[in-house]
Design a protein around this motif. Structure first.
Motif, PDB file in Angstrom:
ATOM      1  N   LYS A  70       0.751  -1.451  -0.139  1.00 48.91           N
ATOM      2  CA  LYS A  70       0.419   0.091   0.245  1.00 48.91           C
ATOM      3  C   LYS A  70       0.567   1.254  -0.285  1.00 48.91           C
ATOM      4  O   LYS A  70       0.284   2.152  -0.554  1.00 48.91           O
ATOM      5  CB  LYS A  70      -1.049   0.001   0.538  1.00 48.91           C
ATOM      6  N   ALA A  71       1.990   1.398   0.864  1.00 51.78           N
ATOM      7  CA  ALA A  71       2.314   2.355   1.393  1.00 51.78           C
ATOM      8  C   ALA A  71       3.469   2.581  -0.306  1.00 51.78           C
ATOM      9  O   ALA A  71       3.418   3.964  -0.659  1.00 51.78           O
ATOM     10  CB  ALA A  71       3.427   2.409   1.967  1.00 51.78           C
ATOM     11  N   MET A  72       3.797   1.830  -0.643  1.00 52.34           N
ATOM     12  CA  MET A  72       4.728   1.875  -2.056  1.00 52.34           C
ATOM     13  C   MET A  72       3.574   2.487  -3.592  1.00 52.34           C
ATOM     14  O   MET A  72       3.773   3.429  -3.719  1.00 52.34           O
ATOM     15  CB  MET A  72       5.295  -0.132  -2.263  1.00 52.34           C
ATOM     16  N   THR A  73       2.529   1.707  -3.260  1.00 55.56           N
ATOM     17  CA  THR A  73       1.699   1.679  -4.511  1.00 55.56           C
ATOM     18  C   THR A  73       0.952   3.998  -4.470  1.00 55.56           C
ATOM     19  O   THR A  73       1.189   4.248  -5.362  1.00 55.56           O
ATOM     20  CB  THR A  73       0.651   1.105  -4.472  1.00 55.56           C
ATOM     21  N   ALA A  74       1.001   4.039  -3.104  1.00 57.81           N
ATOM     22  CA  ALA A  74       0.509   5.099  -2.358  1.00 57.81           C
ATOM     23  C   ALA A  74       1.509   6.297  -3.049  1.00 57.81           C
ATOM     24  O   ALA A  74       1.732   7.520  -3.594  1.00 57.81           O
ATOM     25  CB  ALA A  74       0.508   5.704  -0.925  1.00 57.81           C
ATOM     26  N   ALA A  75       3.005   6.069  -2.667  1.00 56.97           N
ATOM     27  CA  ALA A  75       3.863   6.751  -2.773  1.00 56.97           C
ATOM     28  C   ALA A  75       4.051   7.043  -4.406  1.00 56.97           C
ATOM     29  O   ALA A  75       4.801   8.371  -5.136  1.00 56.97           O
ATOM     30  CB  ALA A  75       4.995   6.335  -1.966  1.00 56.97           C
ATOM     31  N   THR A  76       4.254   5.937  -5.310  1.00 55.10           N
ATOM     32  CA  THR A  76       4.636   5.961  -6.585  1.00 55.10           C
ATOM     33  C   THR A  76       3.624   6.745  -7.446  1.00 55.10           C
ATOM     34  O   THR A  76       3.739   7.584  -8.089  1.00 55.10           O
ATOM     35  CB  THR A  76       4.743   4.707  -7.139  1.00 55.10           C
ATOM     36  N   GLY A  77       2.163   5.961  -6.935  1.00 59.04           N
ATOM     37  CA  GLY A  77       0.748   6.817  -7.276  1.00 59.04           C
ATOM     38  C   GLY A  77       0.620   8.125  -7.634  1.00 59.04           C
ATOM     39  O   GLY A  77       0.735   9.368  -8.609  1.00 59.04           O
ATOM     40  N   GLY A  78       0.785   8.555  -5.905  1.00 60.21           N
ATOM     41  CA  GLY A  78       1.314  10.204  -5.904  1.00 60.21           C
ATOM     42  C   GLY A  78       2.476  11.120  -6.737  1.00 60.21           C
ATOM     43  O   GLY A  78       1.335  11.735  -6.703  1.00 60.21           O
ATOM     44  N   GLY A  79       3.050  10.070  -6.643  1.00 64.30           N
ATOM     45  CA  GLY A  79       3.890  10.903  -7.388  1.00 64.30           C
ATOM     46  C   GLY A  79       3.682  11.351  -8.914  1.00 64.30           C
ATOM     47  O   GLY A  79       4.158  12.312  -9.153  1.00 64.30           O
ATOM     48  N   VAL A  80       3.444  10.108  -9.280  1.00 66.69           N
ATOM     49  CA  VAL A  80       2.536  10.340 -10.950  1.00 66.69           C
ATOM     50  C   VAL A  80       1.703  11.837 -10.609  1.00 66.69           C
ATOM     51  O   VAL A  80       1.840  12.321 -11.697  1.00 66.69           O
ATOM     52  CB  VAL A  80       2.808   9.400 -11.499  1.00 66.69           C
ATOM     53  N   CYS A  81       1.109  11.397  -9.891  1.00 65.17           N
ATOM     54  CA  CYS A  81      -0.813  12.202 -10.070  1.00 65.17           C
ATOM     55  C   CYS A  81       0.059  13.439  -9.801  1.00 65.17           C
ATOM     56  O   CYS A  81      -0.437  14.702 -10.202  1.00 65.17           O
ATOM     57  CB  CYS A  81      -1.228  11.869  -9.262  1.00 65.17           C
ATOM     58  N   THR A  82       1.171  13.952  -9.074  1.00 67.82           N
ATOM     59  CA  THR A  82       1.404  14.788  -8.930  1.00 67.82           C
ATOM     60  C   THR A  82       1.956  15.914 -10.075  1.00 67.82           C
ATOM     61  O   THR A  82       2.344  17.395 -10.430  1.00 67.82           O
ATOM     62  CB  THR A  82       2.052  15.740  -7.101  1.00 67.82           C
ATOM     63  N   ILE A  83       3.248  14.988 -10.553  1.00 67.35           N
ATOM     64  CA  ILE A  83       4.301  15.878 -11.456  1.00 67.35           C
ATOM     65  C   ILE A  83       3.063  15.684 -12.586  1.00 67.35           C
ATOM     66  O   ILE A  83       3.569  17.098 -13.453  1.00 67.35           O
ATOM     67  CB  ILE A  83       4.770  14.038 -12.157  1.00 67.35           C
ATOM     68  N   VAL A  84       2.020  14.995 -12.802  1.00 61.45           N
ATOM     69  CA  VAL A  84       1.190  15.336 -14.283  1.00 61.45           C
ATOM     70  C   VAL A  84       0.607  15.885 -13.895  1.00 61.45           C
ATOM     71  O   VAL A  84       0.029  17.310 -14.738  1.00 61.45           O
ATOM     72  CB  VAL A  84       0.145  14.095 -14.371  1.00 61.45           C
ATOM     73  N   ILE A  85       0.056  16.664 -12.578  1.00 54.94           N
ATOM     74  CA  ILE A  85      -0.540  17.989 -12.449  1.00 54.94           C
ATOM     75  C   ILE A  85       0.305  19.487 -12.231  1.00 54.94           C
ATOM     76  O   ILE A  85      -0.222  19.979 -13.021  1.00 54.94           O
ATOM     77  CB  ILE A  85      -1.325  18.169 -11.405  1.00 54.94           C
ATOM     78  N   GLY A  86       0.961  19.004 -12.286  1.00 52.32           N
ATOM     79  CA  GLY A  86       2.527  20.217 -12.732  1.00 52.32           C
ATOM     80  C   GLY A  86       2.700  20.656 -13.880  1.00 52.32           C
ATOM     81  O   GLY A  86       2.696  21.435 -14.346  1.00 52.32           O
TER      82      GLY A  86
END
Length: 308
Positions: free
Chosen positions: A269-285
């Motif tokens: 869960k932690a790995m999925t949340a970290a990677t998924g959150g990072g990808v979503c943040t980069i796309v938003i940026g």
């Protein structure tokens, strides 16, 4: 002593072609042993030796391979057949027109994108995986954005005003911003249900090679094509980067599941949340930057038009 140096040089300092072939064989051999889980200790030790030798000749032969590649490229460019090709109308555009090459690459990327969508959709139906189907739908939206750029890319070659490119660049940014909500929803469900993508058998290794290749090439091309100052080119490379990052996300969840994630649900869960959150943040940026930059470019274009 001098004879020993010559022998070592012949073993570890090879010409470019043998260096490439032997290195590929060494890496391929150790990868095959790992993928097929070969239990024979002789083959295992042999694979270790081959991989070590492949690493050594990769390091020692890298400068020679680069020099050979440059000389070979220079030879190809100076060949009479290449000069004849460059003298034709299509050949000249292919070698000198960056927009024309990018349009061709967009068609290529669209074709690969459609194959990827078909594979994901088939895998989702065959393995009854909602994650594969959701990823296929996301890539369908990215394919739609490529079609949008292709349509406007053609009109740009017919002397369409720069303003059209800026509008399409901004529209791509808005679409990425909206699509990111769907991607964030997929990540939330993956974390909440502690599930993700699953590549059966050796397919995970093929997807790993594709994902790392796509993310490296996408970053390089995004930086490279910034200097051309074309919103259409920049938007095309941003789409490639987004697709590559989503591939990395799906690969990460599959690797965690296959190589130990089931033993520790919290880690997965932690790995999925970290990677998924990072990808979503980069796309938003990137989406916000595209919208902001398009507004800035439009304002500058209008000021220049008013002055003229």
């Amino acid at each position: 002593m001098e004879k020993c140096k010559q022998i070592l040089k012949k073993i570890f300092f090879l010409p470019p072609l043998p260096t490439v072939l032997l290195a590929l064989f060494g890496y391929g051999f150790v990868l095959a042993v790992a993928i097929f889980e070969v239990a024979n200790p002789i083959l295992q030790y042999l694979s270790y030796i081959c991989s070590a030798y492949a690493l050594i000749i990769t390091i020692t032969g890298f400068p020679y391979v680069i020099a050979f590649t440059k000389s070979f490229k220079r030879y190809i460019n100076e060949h009479s057949l290449m000069k004849k090709l460059q003298s034709t109308a299509i050949g000249e555009r292919l070698f000198t027109d960056v927009r024309f090459r990018t349009e061709i690459s967009l068609y290529q990327g669209l074709f690969i994108n459609l194959l990827y969508i078909a594979m994901k959709m088939f895998s989702g139906i065959y393995y009854r995986s909602v994650w594969f189907i959701s990823l296929a739908v996301y890539y369908m939206l990215l394919a739609g954005m490529r079609l949008l750029l292709l349509r406007r890319g053609k009109r740009k070659t017919a002397k369409t005003p720069m303003e059209i490119e800026i509008h399409r660049y901004r529209l791509c940014g808005m679409m990425l911003l909206i699509m990111n909500q769907a991607l964030a929803g997929i990540v939330v469900f993956m974390v909440h249900q502690n599930k993700g993508f699953d590549y059966p058998g050796v397919l995970i290794y093929a997807m790993a090679c594709y994902s790392f290749y796509s993310i490296i090439t996408a970053v390089i091309k995004l930086v490279k094509f910034r200097k051309h100052g074309s919103p259409i080119l920049s938007a095309a490379k941003v789409i490639n980067l987004v697709a590559a990052m989503v591939s990395i996300l799906s690969l990460e969840t599959a690797m965690v599941a296959q190589f130990g994630g089931n033993d520790d649900p919290f880690f997965r869960k932690a790995m999925t949340a970290a990677t998924g959150g990072g990808v979503c943040t980069i796309v938003i940026g990137m989406a916000i930057y595209m919208i902001w930059k398009s507004a800035k470019q439009m304002k500058k274009l209008r000021i220049n038009n008013s002055e003229t």
